[in-house]
Design a protein around this motif. Structure first.
Motif, short mmCIF file in Angstrom:
data_model
loop_
_atom_site.label_atom_id
_atom_site.label_comp_id
_atom_site.label_asym_id
_atom_site.label_seq_id
_atom_site.Cartn_x
_atom_site.Cartn_y
_atom_site.Cartn_z
N MET A 188 0.64 -1.04 0.08
CA MET A 188 -0.05 0.48 -0.13
C MET A 188 1.06 1.24 0.05
O MET A 188 2.08 0.86 0.85
N ALA A 189 0.40 2.84 -0.29
CA ALA A 189 1.10 3.09 -1.02
C ALA A 189 0.75 4.81 -0.46
O ALA A 189 -0.29 5.38 -0.50
N LEU A 190 1.56 5.60 0.07
CA LEU A 190 1.72 7.24 0.41
C LEU A 190 1.61 7.81 -0.59
O LEU A 190 3.20 7.66 -1.12
N LEU A 191 0.50 8.59 -1.25
CA LEU A 191 0.43 9.49 -2.83
C LEU A 191 0.53 10.73 -3.10
O LEU A 191 -0.25 11.33 -1.87
N PRO A 192 1.13 11.59 -3.53
CA PRO A 192 0.48 12.99 -3.26
C PRO A 192 0.20 13.31 -4.61
O PRO A 192 -1.17 14.86 -4.72
N GLY A 193 -0.22 11.65 -5.56
CA GLY A 193 -1.75 12.21 -6.23
C GLY A 193 -1.92 10.76 -6.94
O GLY A 193 -0.13 10.11 -6.76
N ASP A 249 10.21 3.76 -0.64
CA ASP A 249 10.30 4.32 1.01
C ASP A 249 8.69 5.01 1.33
O ASP A 249 8.59 5.07 1.88
N LEU A 250 7.95 4.92 0.49
CA LEU A 250 6.26 5.15 0.47
C LEU A 250 5.82 3.84 -0.03
O LEU A 250 4.53 4.31 -0.02
N LEU A 251 5.75 2.75 -0.16
CA LEU A 251 5.36 1.98 0.18
C LEU A 251 5.59 1.09 1.80
O LEU A 251 7.00 1.59 2.16
N MET A 252 4.73 0.23 2.07
CA MET A 252 4.30 -0.21 2.93
C MET A 252 3.43 -1.76 3.03
O MET A 252 2.61 -1.90 2.34
N PRO A 253 4.33 -2.67 3.72
CA PRO A 253 3.21 -4.18 3.24
C PRO A 253 1.80 -3.93 4.18
O PRO A 253 2.15 -3.30 4.85
N ILE A 254 1.22 -4.97 2.90
CA ILE A 254 -0.25 -5.46 4.01
C ILE A 254 -0.11 -6.38 4.89
O ILE A 254 -0.03 -7.04 4.73
N PRO A 255 -0.49 -5.52 6.04
CA PRO A 255 -0.26 -6.62 7.43
C PRO A 255 -1.14 -7.38 6.95
O PRO A 255 -2.20 -7.43 6.59
N LEU A 305 -5.63 -8.29 6.43
CA LEU A 305 -6.67 -7.10 5.52
C LEU A 305 -6.83 -7.38 3.97
O LEU A 305 -5.86 -7.79 3.43
N THR A 306 -7.30 -7.07 4.28
CA THR A 306 -7.90 -7.00 2.17
C THR A 306 -7.21 -5.71 1.57
O THR A 306 -7.02 -4.85 2.41
N LEU A 307 -7.48 -5.88 0.61
CA LEU A 307 -6.70 -4.97 -0.05
C LEU A 307 -7.85 -3.63 -0.14
O LEU A 307 -7.15 -2.47 -0.15
N SER A 308 -9.02 -3.73 -0.03
CA SER A 308 -9.87 -2.62 0.39
C SER A 308 -9.32 -1.76 1.63
O SER A 308 -9.40 -0.69 1.53
N GLN A 309 -9.68 -2.87 2.56
CA GLN A 309 -8.97 -2.42 3.76
C GLN A 309 -7.53 -1.35 3.86
O GLN A 309 -7.21 -0.31 4.30
N ALA A 310 -6.73 -2.16 3.32
CA ALA A 310 -5.39 -1.39 3.46
C ALA A 310 -5.47 -0.25 1.93
O ALA A 310 -4.19 0.68 2.77
N ALA A 311 -5.79 0.48 0.97
CA ALA A 311 -6.53 1.38 0.74
C ALA A 311 -6.48 2.10 1.34
O ALA A 311 -6.37 3.79 1.06
N GLN A 351 6.52 1.83 14.12
CA GLN A 351 5.49 1.49 15.21
C GLN A 351 3.97 1.25 15.38
O GLN A 351 3.35 0.96 16.32
N ILE A 352 3.43 1.44 14.38
CA ILE A 352 2.26 1.06 14.42
C ILE A 352 1.81 0.21 13.36
O ILE A 352 -0.12 -1.05 13.88
N LEU A 353 2.38 -0.22 12.68
CA LEU A 353 1.56 -1.12 11.38
C LEU A 353 1.35 -2.98 11.55
O LEU A 353 0.46 -3.39 11.64
N PRO A 354 2.76 -3.12 12.49
CA PRO A 354 2.32 -4.48 12.93
C PRO A 354 0.43 -4.44 13.72
O PRO A 354 0.40 -5.54 14.09
#
Length: 331
Positions: A87-92, A104-110, A113-119, A283-286
């Protein structure tokens, strides 16, 4: 590829799916095949012509997305491989079938979680984390007043404030939204159509709140200052209620020795965002994992197909949602 598009600023009726050029990943970038993307207020403002993307960012809507790694650009450091869920944090650019993302703006999906939840996580949860910890310096035992408590950022901030040992209070516009906020961990909820500052002062025995997370702005300033504790922090991160202030804001704030701090995430540079994503991931994703004893969960209100983009915007503009509105992209 297909992407959400509008030819001119205006209402939701201007939105449609258009075939546009597929991006190529640049130096240190990953191409993400997007499964889902979530709506944010910034998308509505950009559609209205009131919030341009930062320089160099995609003009396509969408500040967060989930999917699979489809391609690695030159210079990638090996954190990711083709086929990885991320999943990714984006400027657009998130509301399209593909988006290029600095690795480095990508994160693994815990797990769990579904892909919709991860988004529904990157923009809302990282914003809430940033506001509470990096900007607001939340402390154990703090009273935290969270405006728009049923929004994506609000529902995240309630859970993160609880996790930090703070006491979250919220404002929202209906009994249903207040009840949902309390189920997530809010200690109390107040209808903003009434005087939430008086209710807040009653709940805190006249002391007031140590921290306010405010996406409303102008129309709330007097009530905010009224219920701010001595030496309290008021963090402003949006202007849904207008940008103008009429009245003695400075003298009232000075009397409280209050701090007014403003913050935006979208316009921050990549280095800041990369550090923020790394800290959030560690710190939070786990705590999103299905095995976590203090599990955090993104709140999904509705999932739309991207072909129904007009209806999704209309629903958000009507302020009906509790939590996030997610778009699923054609596969």
């Amino acid at each position: 590829m297909l992407a959400v598009h509008f030819d001119q600023p205006g209402g939701p009726e201007n939105l449609y799916l258009k075939e546009v050029a597929k991006p190529s990943p640049g130096e240190g970038e990953v191409l993400l095949k997007v499964a889902a993307s979530a709506l944010n207020r910034a998308d509505l403002l950009q559609r209205l012509g009131q919030y341009a993307p930062p320089p160099g960012a995609s003009s396509i809507l969408g500040l967060e997305a989930s999917g699979h790694v489809a391609e690695l650009g030159p210079g990638c450091q090996g954190h990711w491989k083709i086929g990885d869920l991320a999943m990714a944090l984006l400027p657009g650019g998130g509301q399209a079938q593909y988006v290029s993302v600095p690795e480095d703006l990508l994160m693994p999906i815990p797990e769990g979680l579904t892909l919709s939840q991860a988004a529904a996580i990157p923009e809302a949860w990282i914003t809430a984390f940033q506001l509470l910890h990096l900007v607001g310096n939340v402390q154990v035992g703090d009273y935290v007043l969270i405006h728009a408590g049923s929004s994506g950022v609000g529902t995240a901030a309630i859970q993160l404030a609880r996790k930090a040992g703070a006491i979250p209070l919220v404002t929202a516009g209906s009994q249903h939204k207040l009840q949902m906020a309390e189920k997530l961990g809010a200690a109390a909820g107040f209808n903003y159509r009434e005087d939430f500052s008086e209710s807040t002062l009653r709940f805190t025995n006249g002391v007031g709140v140590d921290l306010i997370l405010d996406c409303i702005g102008g129309s709330y300033w007097e009530k905010n200052v009224n219920c701010l504790a001595l030496d309290g922090r008021w963090v402003l991160y949006g202007l849904i209620g207008g940008a103008d202030v009429s009245g003695p804001l400075f003298s009232k704030l000075l009397f409280k020795r209050g701090s007014l701090i403003t913050s935006l995430l979208r316009s921050r540079d990549n280095k800041y965002k990369q550090t923020l994503v790394k800290t959030f991931t560690e710190q939070i994703l786990p705590y999103f994992s299905k095995d976590s004893p203090q599990r955090l969960l993104p709140v999904l209100d509705r999932v739309y197909q991207a072909t129904d983009i007009q209806a999704a915007h209309e629903y958000m503009e009507a302020n009906k949602n509790v939590g996030k509105i997610v778009l699923e992209l054609p596969q």
